[in-house]
Structures are given as C-alpha cells and as structure tokens.
Design a protein around this motif. Sequence first.
Motif, PDB file in Angstrom:
ATOM      1  N   TYR A  45      83.294   5.875  55.382  1.00 26.01           N
ATOM      2  CA  TYR A  45      83.516   5.567  53.978  1.00 26.01           C
ATOM      3  C   TYR A  45      82.142   5.575  53.330  1.00 26.01           C
ATOM      4  O   TYR A  45      81.270   4.793  53.726  1.00 26.01           O
ATOM      5  CB  TYR A  45      84.178   4.202  53.814  1.00 26.01           C
ATOM      6  N   VAL A  46      81.944   6.456  52.363  1.00 19.09           N
ATOM      7  CA  VAL A  46      80.628   6.617  51.766  1.00 19.09           C
ATOM      8  C   VAL A  46      80.716   6.571  50.252  1.00 19.09           C
ATOM      9  O   VAL A  46      81.778   6.774  49.664  1.00 19.09           O
ATOM     10  CB  VAL A  46      79.973   7.951  52.214  1.00 19.09           C
ATOM     11  N   THR A  47      79.575   6.304  49.641  1.00 19.20           N
ATOM     12  CA  THR A  47      79.432   6.380  48.192  1.00 19.20           C
ATOM     13  C   THR A  47      78.513   7.543  47.894  1.00 19.20           C
ATOM     14  O   THR A  47      77.459   7.693  48.523  1.00 19.20           O
ATOM     15  CB  THR A  47      78.837   5.079  47.625  1.00 19.20           C
ATOM     16  N   CYS A  48      78.911   8.361  46.939  1.00 21.97           N
ATOM     17  CA  CYS A  48      78.136   9.528  46.556  1.00 21.97           C
ATOM     18  C   CYS A  48      77.619   9.333  45.137  1.00 21.97           C
ATOM     19  O   CYS A  48      78.332   8.800  44.286  1.00 21.97           O
ATOM     20  CB  CYS A  48      78.999  10.777  46.639  1.00 21.97           C
ATOM     21  N   VAL A  49      76.385   9.758  44.909  1.00 23.18           N
ATOM     22  CA  VAL A  49      75.766   9.636  43.592  1.00 23.18           C
ATOM     23  C   VAL A  49      75.384  11.031  43.119  1.00 23.18           C
ATOM     24  O   VAL A  49      74.615  11.740  43.782  1.00 23.18           O
ATOM     25  CB  VAL A  49      74.521   8.720  43.646  1.00 23.18           C
ATOM     26  N   VAL A  50      75.930  11.417  41.960  1.00 22.01           N
ATOM     27  CA  VAL A  50      75.655  12.738  41.398  1.00 22.01           C
ATOM     28  C   VAL A  50      74.171  12.841  41.069  1.00 22.01           C
ATOM     29  O   VAL A  50      73.598  11.959  40.437  1.00 22.01           O
ATOM     30  CB  VAL A  50      76.521  12.992  40.141  1.00 22.01           C
ATOM     31  N   THR A  51      73.548  13.919  41.520  1.00 23.65           N
ATOM     32  CA  THR A  51      72.128  14.168  41.253  1.00 23.65           C
ATOM     33  C   THR A  51      71.926  15.268  40.228  1.00 23.65           C
ATOM     34  O   THR A  51      70.899  15.296  39.549  1.00 23.65           O
ATOM     35  CB  THR A  51      71.392  14.549  42.547  1.00 23.65           C
ATOM     36  N   VAL A  52      72.893  16.176  40.125  1.00 20.42           N
ATOM     37  CA  VAL A  52      72.810  17.264  39.156  1.00 20.42           C
ATOM     38  C   VAL A  52      74.227  17.655  38.751  1.00 20.42           C
ATOM     39  O   VAL A  52      75.116  17.745  39.591  1.00 20.42           O
ATOM     40  CB  VAL A  52      72.030  18.480  39.707  1.00 20.42           C
ATOM     41  N   ALA A  53      74.414  17.831  37.442  1.00 22.62           N
ATOM     42  CA  ALA A  53      75.708  18.262  36.909  1.00 22.62           C
ATOM     43  C   ALA A  53      75.447  19.160  35.702  1.00 22.62           C
ATOM     44  O   ALA A  53      75.620  18.758  34.556  1.00 22.62           O
ATOM     45  CB  ALA A  53      76.572  17.067  36.529  1.00 22.62           C
ATOM     46  N   ASP A  54      74.976  20.369  35.984  1.00 25.23           N
ATOM     47  CA  ASP A  54      74.720  21.349  34.938  1.00 25.23           C
ATOM     48  C   ASP A  54      75.982  22.190  34.795  1.00 25.23           C
ATOM     49  O   ASP A  54      76.273  23.033  35.652  1.00 25.23           O
ATOM     50  CB  ASP A  54      73.531  22.238  35.304  1.00 25.23           C
ATOM     51  N   GLU A  55      76.728  21.935  33.732  1.00 27.25           N
ATOM     52  CA  GLU A  55      78.062  22.518  33.570  1.00 27.25           C
ATOM     53  C   GLU A  55      78.085  24.018  33.834  1.00 27.25           C
ATOM     54  O   GLU A  55      77.264  24.774  33.322  1.00 27.25           O
ATOM     55  CB  GLU A  55      78.600  22.232  32.165  1.00 27.25           C
ATOM     56  N   LEU A  56      79.023  24.406  34.683  1.00 28.96           N
ATOM     57  CA  LEU A  56      79.303  25.786  35.075  1.00 28.96           C
ATOM     58  C   LEU A  56      78.224  26.420  35.951  1.00 28.96           C
ATOM     59  O   LEU A  56      78.345  27.590  36.321  1.00 28.96           O
ATOM     60  CB  LEU A  56      79.571  26.685  33.867  1.00 28.96           C
TER      61      LEU A  56
END
Length: 166
Positions: A71-82
Amino acid sequence: MNEHGVTGASTEVQVVLRVPVEQVWAGITAVDRYGEWSPECYYGAWLDDDRLAAGARFEARNRFADGFETYVTCVVTVADELTRFGWDVYGDEDEPLAHWEYDLRPQGSQTLVHQTFTHGPGDSGLRAGVRNDPTQAAHVIQGRLDQLAGNMRKTLTAMEAALLPG
C-alpha cells in the motif's frame, strides 16, 4: 551500506497506441482505472481534489505474483497536459521508493508512449531481495526490471484496448 546498484536502476518501454493523445492522457491520469489494466496494481484512488498538478497525491495497492501486497502513496511530480505525467512512490518513509513517468508524443490519430521506471533510494521489495541475496544482486535487479518492463507493456496494451472505440 552497499546497495548493489538498486537506487537509479531503471527500465523503459516505448509503445505506439492506436488512440489519440487526448485519450491516452485521460487513461494515464485515471489512476482509479489502473486496476483494470495492470498486472500488479489492483487499486488506485486520488487523495486530493486538484488531481493533475504537482504535489497531488493518490494511493495505490499492488499485489505481486508471490501474494505480497503493498500500500503506497504516490505524489505527482509532473503533470504537463497531453505531454508528461509522473509521480514518486512512497512507503512508510520520507524517501521515494520509485519514480514513474509517461511521455506522450502525438502521431496523427496514434500516440507514442514512452514510459519509464526508476528505483529510488527508499526501502522496497527489490532492495529487500538484494539484501537477502547480495551475491545475486545484479540478477535480482535485472529480473525485476525485466518484469516491470513486461508489466508496463501489458498495462499499456490493456489500456489501449479499453480506450479503443467499439
């Protein structure tokens, strides 16, 4: 402590999916659907309302062939759409276990997906496997990286099938 090359160990795949980049983006950011496609991840859920921004968190649950679950927690590091979506994976410590990232390139009605996995400095099953048999560290690491690459291809293929019309 000699970690035998676990930190930074990485693998990658490149796959052309027969769906437009907008649909692939919708698929890779739908963490609640990963359980439909992944051989290991059977559950994902966003923990934050602002999902597609650096710092957003989601939880994931993984089950391995030997029955072991994480069971892990993930943290978004990059979200450049498309174009790019990536996250760090955390267990019970402050150092990430791994980093996952997708890079998307539209090719007309298809999308070239470049997916990478890089092992982090945090404690993990791979690190435990190497500690248990340090004389076989290179074999253990390569075996896991090969397994991950295969799972990445299976996940992308299943995602493509779910996203294809009709």
